[in-house]
Design a protein around this motif. Sequence first.
Motif, PDB file in Angstrom:
ATOM      1  N   GLY A 151      27.006 -36.384   1.977  1.00 44.24           N
ATOM      2  CA  GLY A 151      26.019 -35.418   1.579  1.00 44.24           C
ATOM      3  C   GLY A 151      25.125 -35.928   0.591  1.00 44.24           C
ATOM      4  O   GLY A 151      25.157 -35.558  -0.622  1.00 44.24           O
TER       5      GLY A 151
ATOM      6  N   TRP B  60      24.215 -28.476  -4.118  1.00 44.98           N
ATOM      7  CA  TRP B  60      24.884 -28.753  -2.700  1.00 44.98           C
ATOM      8  C   TRP B  60      24.617 -30.106  -2.131  1.00 44.98           C
ATOM      9  O   TRP B  60      23.547 -30.547  -2.178  1.00 44.98           O
ATOM     10  CB  TRP B  60      24.070 -27.577  -1.929  1.00 44.98           C
ATOM     11  CG  TRP B  60      24.103 -26.286  -2.457  1.00 44.98           C
ATOM     12  CD1 TRP B  60      24.950 -25.687  -3.293  1.00 44.98           C
ATOM     13  CD2 TRP B  60      23.452 -25.006  -1.751  1.00 44.98           C
ATOM     14  NE1 TRP B  60      24.686 -24.251  -3.359  1.00 44.98           N
ATOM     15  CE2 TRP B  60      23.641 -24.098  -2.683  1.00 44.98           C
ATOM     16  CE3 TRP B  60      22.253 -24.914  -0.743  1.00 44.98           C
ATOM     17  CZ2 TRP B  60      23.241 -22.849  -2.276  1.00 44.98           C
ATOM     18  CZ3 TRP B  60      21.708 -23.750  -0.465  1.00 44.98           C
ATOM     19  CH2 TRP B  60      22.066 -22.628  -1.241  1.00 44.98           C
TER      20      TRP B  60
ATOM     21  N   PHE C 114      25.295 -29.660   7.129  1.00 44.85           N
ATOM     22  CA  PHE C 114      26.082 -29.583   5.706  1.00 44.85           C
ATOM     23  C   PHE C 114      27.518 -29.405   6.258  1.00 44.85           C
ATOM     24  O   PHE C 114      27.821 -28.592   7.122  1.00 44.85           O
ATOM     25  CB  PHE C 114      25.725 -28.570   4.838  1.00 44.85           C
ATOM     26  CG  PHE C 114      25.619 -26.967   5.478  1.00 44.85           C
ATOM     27  CD1 PHE C 114      26.720 -26.367   4.972  1.00 44.85           C
ATOM     28  CD2 PHE C 114      24.647 -26.724   6.081  1.00 44.85           C
ATOM     29  CE1 PHE C 114      26.644 -24.823   5.373  1.00 44.85           C
ATOM     30  CE2 PHE C 114      24.383 -25.299   6.331  1.00 44.85           C
ATOM     31  CZ  PHE C 114      25.621 -24.535   5.812  1.00 44.85           C
TER      32      PHE C 114
ATOM     33  N   GLN D 167      31.562 -27.606   4.476  1.00 40.86           N
ATOM     34  CA  GLN D 167      31.793 -26.662   3.466  1.00 40.86           C
ATOM     35  C   GLN D 167      33.362 -26.552   3.461  1.00 40.86           C
ATOM     36  O   GLN D 167      33.921 -26.770   4.277  1.00 40.86           O
ATOM     37  CB  GLN D 167      31.289 -25.383   3.597  1.00 40.86           C
ATOM     38  CG  GLN D 167      31.382 -24.812   5.094  1.00 40.86           C
ATOM     39  CD  GLN D 167      30.543 -23.702   5.453  1.00 40.86           C
ATOM     40  OE1 GLN D 167      30.067 -22.962   4.885  1.00 40.86           O
ATOM     41  NE2 GLN D 167      30.205 -23.439   6.777  1.00 40.86           N
TER      42      GLN D 167
ATOM     43  N   HIS E  79      31.032 -26.419  -2.159  1.00 40.53           N
ATOM     44  CA  HIS E  79      30.231 -27.471  -2.018  1.00 40.53           C
ATOM     45  C   HIS E  79      30.700 -28.707  -2.935  1.00 40.53           C
ATOM     46  O   HIS E  79      30.807 -29.839  -2.379  1.00 40.53           O
ATOM     47  CB  HIS E  79      28.879 -27.078  -2.639  1.00 40.53           C
ATOM     48  CG  HIS E  79      28.339 -26.035  -2.082  1.00 40.53           C
ATOM     49  ND1 HIS E  79      27.536 -25.885  -0.799  1.00 40.53           N
ATOM     50  CD2 HIS E  79      28.077 -24.652  -2.535  1.00 40.53           C
ATOM     51  CE1 HIS E  79      27.212 -24.909  -0.740  1.00 40.53           C
ATOM     52  NE2 HIS E  79      27.351 -24.288  -1.616  1.00 40.53           N
TER      53      HIS E  79
ATOM     54  N   CYS F  44      33.184 -31.279  -0.970  1.00 37.62           N
ATOM     55  CA  CYS F  44      32.297 -32.139   0.092  1.00 37.62           C
ATOM     56  C   CYS F  44      31.304 -33.081  -0.539  1.00 37.62           C
ATOM     57  O   CYS F  44      30.599 -33.515   0.210  1.00 37.62           O
ATOM     58  CB  CYS F  44      31.586 -31.104   0.889  1.00 37.62           C
ATOM     59  SG  CYS F  44      32.475 -29.833   1.867  1.00 37.62           S
ATOM     60  N   THR F  45      31.399 -33.217  -1.865  1.00 33.56           N
ATOM     61  CA  THR F  45      30.624 -34.232  -2.482  1.00 33.56           C
ATOM     62  C   THR F  45      31.638 -35.325  -2.777  1.00 33.56           C
ATOM     63  O   THR F  45      32.400 -35.228  -3.762  1.00 33.56           O
ATOM     64  CB  THR F  45      29.950 -33.782  -3.739  1.00 33.56           C
ATOM     65  OG1 THR F  45      29.097 -32.781  -3.388  1.00 33.56           O
ATOM     66  CG2 THR F  45      29.022 -34.730  -4.467  1.00 33.56           C
TER      67      THR F  45
ATOM     68  N   ASP G  63      23.651 -31.590   0.893  1.00 33.82           N
ATOM     69  CA  ASP G  63      23.460 -31.359   2.499  1.00 33.82           C
ATOM     70  C   ASP G  63      23.725 -32.914   2.998  1.00 33.82           C
ATOM     71  O   ASP G  63      23.442 -34.000   2.284  1.00 33.82           O
ATOM     72  CB  ASP G  63      22.291 -31.042   2.710  1.00 33.82           C
ATOM     73  CG  ASP G  63      21.989 -29.590   2.649  1.00 33.82           C
ATOM     74  OD1 ASP G  63      22.997 -28.791   2.154  1.00 33.82           O
ATOM     75  OD2 ASP G  63      21.086 -29.028   2.994  1.00 33.82           O
ATOM     76  N   ASN G  64      23.857 -32.853   4.221  1.00 33.48           N
ATOM     77  CA  ASN G  64      24.022 -34.501   4.999  1.00 33.48           C
ATOM     78  C   ASN G  64      22.510 -34.874   5.110  1.00 33.48           C
ATOM     79  O   ASN G  64      21.428 -34.011   4.967  1.00 33.48           O
ATOM     80  CB  ASN G  64      24.604 -34.431   6.250  1.00 33.48           C
ATOM     81  CG  ASN G  64      26.022 -34.006   6.110  1.00 33.48           C
ATOM     82  OD1 ASN G  64      26.759 -34.194   5.167  1.00 33.48           O
ATOM     83  ND2 ASN G  64      26.323 -33.228   7.143  1.00 33.48           N
TER      84      ASN G  64
END
Length: 309
Positions: free
Chosen positions: A66, A99, A107, A109, A178, A181-182, A101-102
């Motif tokens: 991400g 957030w 993205f 979640q 979010h 996923c980081t 995002d890729n």
Amino acid sequence: MSPLLKLAALICFVVVAQAGLSFPFPGQLSIPNTFPQLSACISESSFFSCENTTTISNTCCSPTPGGLVLQTQFWDTFTGLEKKGQLLPKNSWTIHGLWPDNCDGSFEQYCDLSRQFDPTPSPAILPDGTVVPPYTGPGVDTFIKAFGRDDLLEFMNNYWVSQGSPNANFWGHEFSKHATCTSTFDVACYGPHYRKHQDVVDFFDAVVRAYHQYPTFNMLATAGITPSNTTTYTLSQLQNAIKAQTGSIPFFGCTTNGTILSEVWYFSHVHGTEQFGSYKTVDSTTKSSCGATGIRYLERTHTSEREVR
């Protein structure tokens, strides 16, 4: 010392001990650090996320996959919880989130359900069929208090304001959906001395740091764009006002068939970690949901905002 003061001191000591804090010397509380252990990153290659040419070996050092980081904000005109004192900050947009995002704009979640603190998950079922169970424990605001971060909690209550739900529920949603996923907020990044919820507080700190980089209200106001119930603006006016200050075009979101301005997303590549790295703005990868003309940037209900400077 009077018996009353002794009792107060004892209660304070018990509360601090239960929270896992310590006294560095008599009379002063120690507020523990929440940042990750990043000493291994010193020997790693340095680059902006989404711009690396080799595989990232230590994902604690750079957000991956991400690496397209979005700092998102709302322009709400009311909260629905005014009677409970939940008000919007005057002359300021409010925080939505941060957030991951890729790099291609897709993205993930709810990546770690063991760190799920969202009372009302959205979506409740992930695309692969995984059910995200509603969280029923204490609010994430209690995590912040346990680390002695009253300063952070005060700022969040002032500038990270939810519409239609308690603030802490909204914060729990943003972390769970979010931050999990980081990669730079992974529990493993905090080393062997990780303390429960350290990553949560660290994420909130990072969101606030990123938010400070994008003072949307002021950037628009300097271009003559201010809330009005009579004036309308074009999408180009909004985009150009922000690009003049950041160098890139953000995403502007509108409701009511693209006519009511409601949100902005700032896209960035990050040099280093999401917590402390340098953010380089890039153009939005998402097409605006606002119309080309006739955009209304509405005034807030006066009883829905307060002065918080």
